[in-house]
Design a protein around this motif. Structure first.
Motif, PDB file in Angstrom:
ATOM      1  N   ARG A   1       0.004   1.980   9.033  1.00  0.00           N
ATOM      2  CA  ARG A   1      -0.738   2.095   7.774  1.00  0.00           C
ATOM      3  C   ARG A   1      -0.621   3.520   7.242  1.00  0.00           C
ATOM      4  O   ARG A   1      -0.416   3.739   6.048  1.00  0.00           O
ATOM      5  CB  ARG A   1      -2.203   1.723   7.989  1.00  0.00           C
ATOM      6  CG  ARG A   1      -2.414   0.252   8.264  1.00  0.00           C
ATOM      7  CD  ARG A   1      -3.804  -0.168   7.867  1.00  0.00           C
ATOM      8  NE  ARG A   1      -4.822   0.301   8.778  1.00  0.00           N
ATOM      9  CZ  ARG A   1      -5.197  -0.337   9.875  1.00  0.00           C
ATOM     10  NH1 ARG A   1      -4.614  -1.476  10.199  1.00  0.00           N
ATOM     11  NH2 ARG A   1      -6.129   0.154  10.649  1.00  0.00           N
TER      12      ARG A   1
ATOM     13  N   VAL B   1      -7.265   5.404   5.207  1.00  0.00           N
ATOM     14  CA  VAL B   1      -6.576   4.149   5.499  1.00  0.00           C
ATOM     15  C   VAL B   1      -6.382   3.935   6.999  1.00  0.00           C
ATOM     16  O   VAL B   1      -6.532   2.845   7.510  1.00  0.00           O
ATOM     17  CB  VAL B   1      -5.204   4.136   4.786  1.00  0.00           C
ATOM     18  CG1 VAL B   1      -4.333   3.046   5.338  1.00  0.00           C
ATOM     19  CG2 VAL B   1      -5.407   3.956   3.310  1.00  0.00           C
TER      20      VAL B   1
ATOM     21  N   TYR C   1      -4.351  -0.602   0.502  1.00  0.00           N
ATOM     22  CA  TYR C   1      -3.938   0.673  -0.088  1.00  0.00           C
ATOM     23  C   TYR C   1      -4.363   0.793  -1.538  1.00  0.00           C
ATOM     24  O   TYR C   1      -3.936   1.687  -2.245  1.00  0.00           O
ATOM     25  CB  TYR C   1      -2.407   0.822  -0.011  1.00  0.00           C
ATOM     26  CG  TYR C   1      -1.895   0.795   1.392  1.00  0.00           C
ATOM     27  CD1 TYR C   1      -1.356  -0.362   1.927  1.00  0.00           C
ATOM     28  CD2 TYR C   1      -1.970   1.921   2.199  1.00  0.00           C
ATOM     29  CE1 TYR C   1      -0.903  -0.392   3.220  1.00  0.00           C
ATOM     30  CE2 TYR C   1      -1.504   1.893   3.488  1.00  0.00           C
ATOM     31  CZ  TYR C   1      -0.977   0.743   3.987  1.00  0.00           C
ATOM     32  OH  TYR C   1      -0.533   0.712   5.274  1.00  0.00           O
TER      33      TYR C   1
ATOM     34  N   GLN D   1      -0.152   3.418  -4.772  1.00  0.00           N
ATOM     35  CA  GLN D   1      -1.361   3.314  -3.970  1.00  0.00           C
ATOM     36  C   GLN D   1      -2.538   3.950  -4.680  1.00  0.00           C
ATOM     37  O   GLN D   1      -2.394   4.878  -5.440  1.00  0.00           O
ATOM     38  CB  GLN D   1      -1.160   3.996  -2.631  1.00  0.00           C
ATOM     39  CG  GLN D   1      -0.135   3.282  -1.794  1.00  0.00           C
ATOM     40  CD  GLN D   1       0.064   3.952  -0.472  1.00  0.00           C
ATOM     41  OE1 GLN D   1      -0.610   4.924  -0.156  1.00  0.00           O
ATOM     42  NE2 GLN D   1       0.978   3.434   0.317  1.00  0.00           N
TER      43      GLN D   1
ATOM     44  N   SER E   1      -6.505  10.642   2.200  1.00  0.00           N
ATOM     45  CA  SER E   1      -6.128   9.244   2.033  1.00  0.00           C
ATOM     46  C   SER E   1      -5.603   8.665   3.331  1.00  0.00           C
ATOM     47  O   SER E   1      -5.906   7.532   3.682  1.00  0.00           O
ATOM     48  CB  SER E   1      -5.042   9.107   0.966  1.00  0.00           C
ATOM     49  OG  SER E   1      -5.546   9.459  -0.283  1.00  0.00           O
TER      50      SER E   1
ATOM     51  N   GLU F   1       2.572   4.088   5.464  1.00  0.00           N
ATOM     52  CA  GLU F   1       2.694   3.605   4.091  1.00  0.00           C
ATOM     53  C   GLU F   1       2.078   4.578   3.103  1.00  0.00           C
ATOM     54  O   GLU F   1       2.593   4.778   2.003  1.00  0.00           O
ATOM     55  CB  GLU F   1       2.041   2.230   3.949  1.00  0.00           C
ATOM     56  CG  GLU F   1       2.942   1.116   4.426  1.00  0.00           C
ATOM     57  CD  GLU F   1       2.660  -0.207   3.739  1.00  0.00           C
ATOM     58  OE1 GLU F   1       2.468  -1.195   4.461  1.00  0.00           O
ATOM     59  OE2 GLU F   1       2.642  -0.236   2.493  1.00  0.00           O
ATOM     60  N   VAL F   2       0.966   5.166   3.495  1.00  0.00           N
ATOM     61  CA  VAL F   2       0.348   6.142   2.598  1.00  0.00           C
ATOM     62  C   VAL F   2       1.273   7.341   2.420  1.00  0.00           C
ATOM     63  O   VAL F   2       1.505   7.825   1.308  1.00  0.00           O
ATOM     64  CB  VAL F   2      -1.012   6.619   3.160  1.00  0.00           C
ATOM     65  CG1 VAL F   2      -1.622   7.655   2.240  1.00  0.00           C
ATOM     66  CG2 VAL F   2      -1.938   5.454   3.338  1.00  0.00           C
TER      67      VAL F   2
ATOM     68  N   ARG G   1      -9.472   0.956  -2.589  1.00  0.00           N
ATOM     69  CA  ARG G   1      -8.918  -0.032  -1.690  1.00  0.00           C
ATOM     70  C   ARG G   1      -9.934  -1.111  -1.323  1.00  0.00           C
ATOM     71  O   ARG G   1     -11.127  -0.917  -1.428  1.00  0.00           O
ATOM     72  CB  ARG G   1      -8.417   0.644  -0.412  1.00  0.00           C
ATOM     73  CG  ARG G   1      -9.498   1.304   0.412  1.00  0.00           C
ATOM     74  CD  ARG G   1      -8.886   2.270   1.412  1.00  0.00           C
ATOM     75  NE  ARG G   1      -8.269   1.600   2.527  1.00  0.00           N
ATOM     76  CZ  ARG G   1      -8.774   1.576   3.758  1.00  0.00           C
ATOM     77  NH1 ARG G   1      -9.913   2.162   4.017  1.00  0.00           N
ATOM     78  NH2 ARG G   1      -8.138   0.954   4.730  1.00  0.00           N
TER      79      ARG G   1
ATOM     80  N   ILE H   1      -5.908   4.841  -2.991  1.00  0.00           N
ATOM     81  CA  ILE H   1      -6.734   4.732  -1.792  1.00  0.00           C
ATOM     82  C   ILE H   1      -8.217   4.612  -2.119  1.00  0.00           C
ATOM     83  O   ILE H   1      -8.949   3.904  -1.450  1.00  0.00           O
ATOM     84  CB  ILE H   1      -6.495   5.941  -0.867  1.00  0.00           C
ATOM     85  CG1 ILE H   1      -5.011   6.096  -0.620  1.00  0.00           C
ATOM     86  CG2 ILE H   1      -7.243   5.770   0.420  1.00  0.00           C
ATOM     87  CD1 ILE H   1      -4.415   5.019   0.212  1.00  0.00           C
TER      88      ILE H   1
END
Lengths: 308, 302, 525
Positions: free
Chosen positions: C382, C322, B89, B69, C318, C385-386, B74, B71
């Motif tokens: 979400r 997200v 992500y 990922q 993060s 997932e991070v 994104r 971030i």
């Protein structure tokens, strides 16, 4: 004729029972304790055991299944684990919506597909035919949930012609019907086209044309009628696919139908509800197939005569 | 050398022999398929996809690109660095699509294989032995067919749990009836033919007859169905991932990518467009190939 | 050849449709034009010629579970029961207590509270509200598994006269008012409840500003105003709640004017609403904390070093980016700045994967370990997932399992999880409401403590906070408790969430409540 219908109708019943067994068996494989889910965490061990005894959940699967069936034939589909309301009631509330949507989608599909298929077949090898065929190919390949979202963005948000979801009046049925209907339309078009092509090559068509019968009449009276059987078959099959495709369409368009109910129930392991939904759908699908079989007899007298 | 007249052409004996010698079926089919431009396009695309699937790791490393990922980066639109942009992500969409090919094709192939083997076997037995066995097997198939495909797959996955193997089993099982029917129909049409009687007369065992005579002759419709079946399997997998019952994150699967991107449809539509196109192209190619095969294998057009 | 050409033509058409479709989706200009003419048309259409809309429609993401306030404790249901029923007291938009059905109250002794009730209040079925209804309601609430924890401490309800009750608690109870103001602590009519029995949920009868009309499961709930509401005529004539599960669809429905207000605004759509002149976004920091819960009773999470390692491993910025599109506030402790007892000085775990790895090695997991992470709902999924990616960096392989909400709550209550994502809407802005259910050993399970955290010292502090009635002394107990909880790394607080509502710009009467306890009876154009 009547004997034919009766015979076919009777064959539906064992199928439904079989479906119920199949689904019951599958759902029983699901891990998780339904009683705990029903009563919640505060429930004491005694009350949990009480309910287990009452529902007979400690007995072997076969015994449980027979209990379920005996209730089923009396019209009792049990109580939903999640909402604590009778399953039958919830299904009765939401099923007609799904049915309506499926009906409209099928209508859209047939209205688009059959004429297109006929045109395609009669104008074979022209550009029109090619465009139609290719459009049908692509239409069958588009994933319908994606397509639905796109339609919402273009026509609901962009042009404001239709509501973006919900179930209120004819306008809210348009986009979902188009979404579901397109894939079916594509497949029905292809089938209509190929079926018509096969029929058109037959000798009796050539004879009719040679006799000087008007081309349009030839198509309508002779070609179409004989080509109908595979088309009707496909329509029946597509109906089944639509009942499945409902699930996605109802989610995207926020329609309170049975598809969403089923998915929510499956996700929350609400076994009675899942069983109720699948049995309802299977029954309807079987009845639709039954109608199609009866339709065969009307279209093609030869089939009817087998059962005389 | 004698000349024989065929219509208006004069051909040498060698040429006649060459012309009428029974070609292997495969070449016949291939020759006819070649003429169908769309089918060939479909075939080429499928082969390309297969290559991409096999060589996925060479195109994009799994751990560092596909699931890593980022971030800060994104929701980037397509750029020179990320051909198809980045997802919610920050992962490169192109790389995920590439690996997703592997997932989709694998699930498609294996689930169809499961359905084919089990369904084909059941259909062969039903058709060959007929009577009671036929009845029982076909009724069971009717039961399966009474439940719409996707719903059965969803029910199976929800019972067994969401994993790639269960997905393949679920989609496979829900497709069994179609193969059973096709093979049965095929078997029914061949089983009374003379060469089967002859084989029985020599004393060949039933199972040998089934395997060496009947199954090869029913291959044609099965192949067509299988090709279209892979397309269906891919769609079903995507649909189930869309609902949340499919492949679990962070594994890249086209349907899951579509689902993940739908919140961002209006702001970063590329997240949903590219997987959608991938699904479409794959299914389109499979359908075109399947159609072409159907035409090429159709004895009536010989 | 022809087929090839057609393939090309059709593909071109599709591509051009995409290009135009996407651009019209991205920019709002064409949409707005269509909308303006649309909303006027729609208003007219809805009201057969009336110039102003009298039916207000709001959309939320899930359907109600039940309209019986004692049968459930979920937000979607609470959003509706709040309009139908009243409680003894409630919190206003400044989180101050004000009387609802109670006019005044005072403590007779540390364990006895007297409430003077409003007179002349009528139930929706026309009968009179009396003190006996309060007694009946509280006793009924004690029977409901999901809601009894709020009133368990009330041992007796004495009816002094028709408009006076005394609540007796087993011990002095600081958060008593807070609990009585909770969404689940609604007063229900004794007569109607006894009459309908199990079916009361189908005939919701309350004293609130809106009366129940109908419920179409999965689709909508319709309410109409209570002409005899004791606080005055509600401005909203008809209130409809529509279920729209898809976040994008909710926003679109707001933009097209199909709904007048939406709850649960999809984070990435907030900017759209702000930039749209026809719409308005009401947003402010709420009492809600979102966290990653670790099952303290399951290995390896029973090891403090492991829990601390996980705290260091997670990049909260993060996650916020997200999950909430950047609109959350990093949380270092378990209750937010708007809550009584908030401790801004707890031990902070900054994002430090190296330290995390160190701690893991110390704990005996130099190569990490495998585990599962449960989640439910788009936003949390979400975030999951991070977090999965963060954990992978330090060697922990977390498999994500997504679940449906009902099953999620049940299974996490049973302690079947390793880690899961959840939050807590502190409806009372009181440290007790935010911490007792989540960290006291007696609350393990469905009451809220799904981390199964058990610490005798924390228990004592929370209990003291609960019985302390001097509001100036209470914060200290909670602050101390937070110090211990964070030192022990019982869980990983992630962020404090804003509460928001998106509405048509010309909709009047929108009031945002920091506990997301919005009331909708004053909405009108």
């Amino acid at each position: 004729m009547f004997k034919y219908i009766l015979k076919r109708f009777l064959m539906v019943i064992p199928v439904i029972i079989g479906v119920s067994f199949l689904v019951y068996f599958i759902i029983s494989l699901t891990p998780g304790d339904p009683v705990k889910m029903m009563l919640g965490e505060e429930a004491s061990e005694e009350s949990i055991q009480e309910v287990r005894d009452e529902l007979g959940l400690d007995k072997p699967i076969i015994v449980q299944y027979f209990k379920y069936i005996s209730k089923l034939v009396r019209g009792d589909l049990g109580v939903s684990y999640r909402s604590k309301r009778p399953v039958l009631g919830e299904i009765v509330a939401r099923f007609p919506i799904t049915l309506k949507l499926t009906f409209w989608s099928m209508l859209v599909a047939i209205i688009i597909a059959v004429p297109l298929g006929i045109i395609s077949a009669t104008k074979q090898y022209t550009l029109t035919d090619s465009i139609c065929s290719v459009a049908a190919l692509i239409g069958a390949a588009v994933p319908n949930f994606w397509y639905g979202l796109m339609l919402i963005i273009w026509f609901s948000l962009g042009l404001g012609w239709f509501p973006s979801g919900g179930y209120e009046g004819i306008k809210s049925m348009v986009l979902p019907s188009i979404t579901l209907g397109t894939t079916a339309a594509a497949i029905i078009t292809r089938m209509t086209r190929s079926s018509m092509l096969e029929v058109v090559r037959q000798d009796y068509i050539r004879t009719a044309k040679a006799k000087g019968v008007n081309k349009k009449v030839v198509i309508r009276k002779h070609a179409l009628r004989n080509a109908l059987i595979p088309i009707v078959t496909v329509v029946g099959l597509q109906f089944g696919h639509m009942l499945g495709g409902m699930v996605l369409t109802e989610t995207v368009f926020s329609i309170p139908g049975m598809g969403r109910l089923m998915v929510d129930s499956i996700k929350s392991k609400d076994t009675p509800m899942v069983l109720g939904c699948i049995i309802t759908l299977a029954t309807v699908f079987s009845l639709v197939n039954l109608c199609i079989d009866i339709l065969y007899a009307f279209i093609d007298p030869r089939i009817k005569s087998v059962y005389k | 050398m004698e000349n024989v007249e065929i219509g208006k052409d004069l051909l040498s004996k060698e040429e006649i022999i060459k012309k009428y010698k029974k070609r292997s079926q495969f070449w016949e089919v291939w020759r006819r398929l070649r003429k169908n431009k769309l089918a060939i396009i479909g075939l080429i695309i499928i082969i390309l996809l297969a290559i991409v699937a096999i060589g996925a790791d060479f195109i994009a490393d799994y751990d560092t690109i596909v699931i890593k990922q980022n971030i800060k980066g994104r929701l980037q639109p397509p750029s020179s660095e990320h051909i198809f942009g980045t997802d919610e992500y920050g992962r490169d969409i192109f790389a995920r699509l590439v690996h997703g090919t592997r997932v989709s094709l694998t699930v498609g192939l294996i689930s169809v294989s499961i359905a084919l083997i089990i369904g084909g076997f059941l259909g062969a037995i039903a058709g060959y032995y007929g009577n009671k066995i036929d009845n029982v097997i076909m009724r069971v198939m009717d039961i399966f067919l009474a439940v719409p495909n996707i719903l059965l797959a969803i029910a199976i996955v929800s019972a067994l749990g969401t994993s790639i193997i269960n997905l393949m089993i679920a989609v496979g099982i829900s497709s069994i009836p179609s193969y059973a029917r096709i093979v049965r129909a095929s078997v029914l049409s061949i089983k009374d033919q003379e060469f089967v009687e002859a084989a029985r007369a020599i004393g060949s065992k039933d199972i040998t007859i089934i395997i060496s005579h009947i199954i090869p002759n029913s291959l044609a419709p099965v192949i067509v169905q299988a090709t279209l079946g892979v397309a269906n399997a891919i769609l079903s997998t995507a649909a189930m991932s869309f609902i949340g019952l499919g492949i679990q994150p962070p594994a890249p699967e086209w349907g899951a990518m579509l689902s993940g991107g739908r919140t961002f449809l209006r702001d970063a539509s590329h997240i949903t467009i590219f997987p959608g196109i991938a699904i479409m192209i794959t299914i389109l190619s499979l359908n075109m190939l399947g159609d072409g095969l159907r035409d090429a294998l159709d004895p009536k057009l010989k | 050849m022809k087929k090839l050409i057609s393939l090309l033509i059709v593909t071109m058409l599709l591509i051009s449709m995409f290009v135009t479709g996407c651009s019209s989706g991205d920019t709002n200009a064409p949409a707005n034009n269509a909308n303006e003419s649309n909303s006027e048309e729609k208003s007219d259409g809805n009201n057969e010629g009336k110039p102003k809309k009298t039916e207000i429609v709001f959309a939320q993401k899930a359907d109600i579970v039940s309209l019986d306030p004692h049968a459930t404790n979920d937000s979607p249901s609470a959003n509706l029961t709040r309009q139908i029923y009243s409680s003894l007291v409630r919190t206003n938009v400044n989180m101050e207590y004000e009387g609802d059905l109670a006019e005044s109250w005072k403590a007779l002794s540390p364990t006895e509270w007297e409430f003077k009730l409003r007179q002349g209040v009528k139930w929706h079925d026309g009968s009179d509200f009396k003190a006996s209804d309060v007694k009946f309601s509280i006793e009924r609430q004690k029977q409901g598994p999901q809601v009894k924890h709020l009133v368990n401490m009330i041992t007796e309800v004495k009816v002094i006269d028709d408009y006076t009750v005394v609540l007796v608690t087993d011990e002095p109870c600081g958060p008593l008012l807070a609990n009585l103001a909770h969404s689940a602590s609604r007063i229900v009519p004794e007569k109607a409840c006894t009459e309908y029995g199990d079916k009361f949920a189908e005939h919701p009868t309350g004293t609130g500003p809106m009366k129940f009309v109908e419920w179409i499961p999965g689709d909508r709930v319709v309410l109409e105003r209570n002409e005899d509401y004791f606080e005055g005529l509600p401005a909203t004539e008809r209130l409809v709640m529509r279920v729209i599960p898809e976040g994008t669809s909710r926003t679109i429905a707001l933009e097209t004017g199909e709904v007048d207000l939406i709850l649960d605004v999809e984070p990435i759509d907030k900017v759209k609403i702000e930039n749209n002149p026809d719409l308005k976004l009401y947003e402010e920091m709420s009492n809600r904390t979102e966290w990653l819960s670790l099952n303290n009773k399951k290995a390896p999470f029973d090891n403090k070093l492991v829990r601390q390692a996980i705290n260091y491993a997670i990049d909260k910025e993060s996650v916020i980016e997200v999950a909430t599109d950047g609109r959350g506030m990093v949380a270092n402790t378990v209750i937010g700045p708007t809550v009584l007892g908030y401790n801004p000085n707890v031990k902070a775990y900054e994002y430090n994967p190296e330290k995390a790895k160190q701690l893991l090695a110390e704990a005996g997991f130099p190569d990490g370990f495998s585990t599962t992470l449960w989640s439910s709902g788009d936003v949390r999924n979400r975030a999951a997932e991070v977090i999965q990616s963060n954990l992978a960096e330090v060697g922990i392989t977390a498999e994500i399992e997504l679940m449906e909400w009902g099953a999620y709550l049940d299974k996490t209550s049973a302690g079947e999880h390793d880690m899961h994502l959840l939050g807590w809407s502190n409806l009372t802005a009181d440290g007790d409401g935010g911490m007792y259910p989540n960290f006291h050993s007696s609350s393990q399970g469905a009451s809220g403590n799904r981390s199964f955290f058990e610490n005798a010292e924390v228990d004592k502090l929370l209990e003291q906070g609960r019985v302390e009635t001097d509001f100036s002394k209470r914060p200290k107990y909670y602050q101390d408790a937070q110090d211990i909880i964070m030192e022990e790394a019982a869980m990983v607080p992630l962020y404090f969430q804003p509460t928001e509502v998106g509405a048509r710009a010309d909709l009047q009467g929108v009031e945002l409540h920091p506990g997301s306890l919005h009331r909708f009876h004053m909405l009108h154009y």
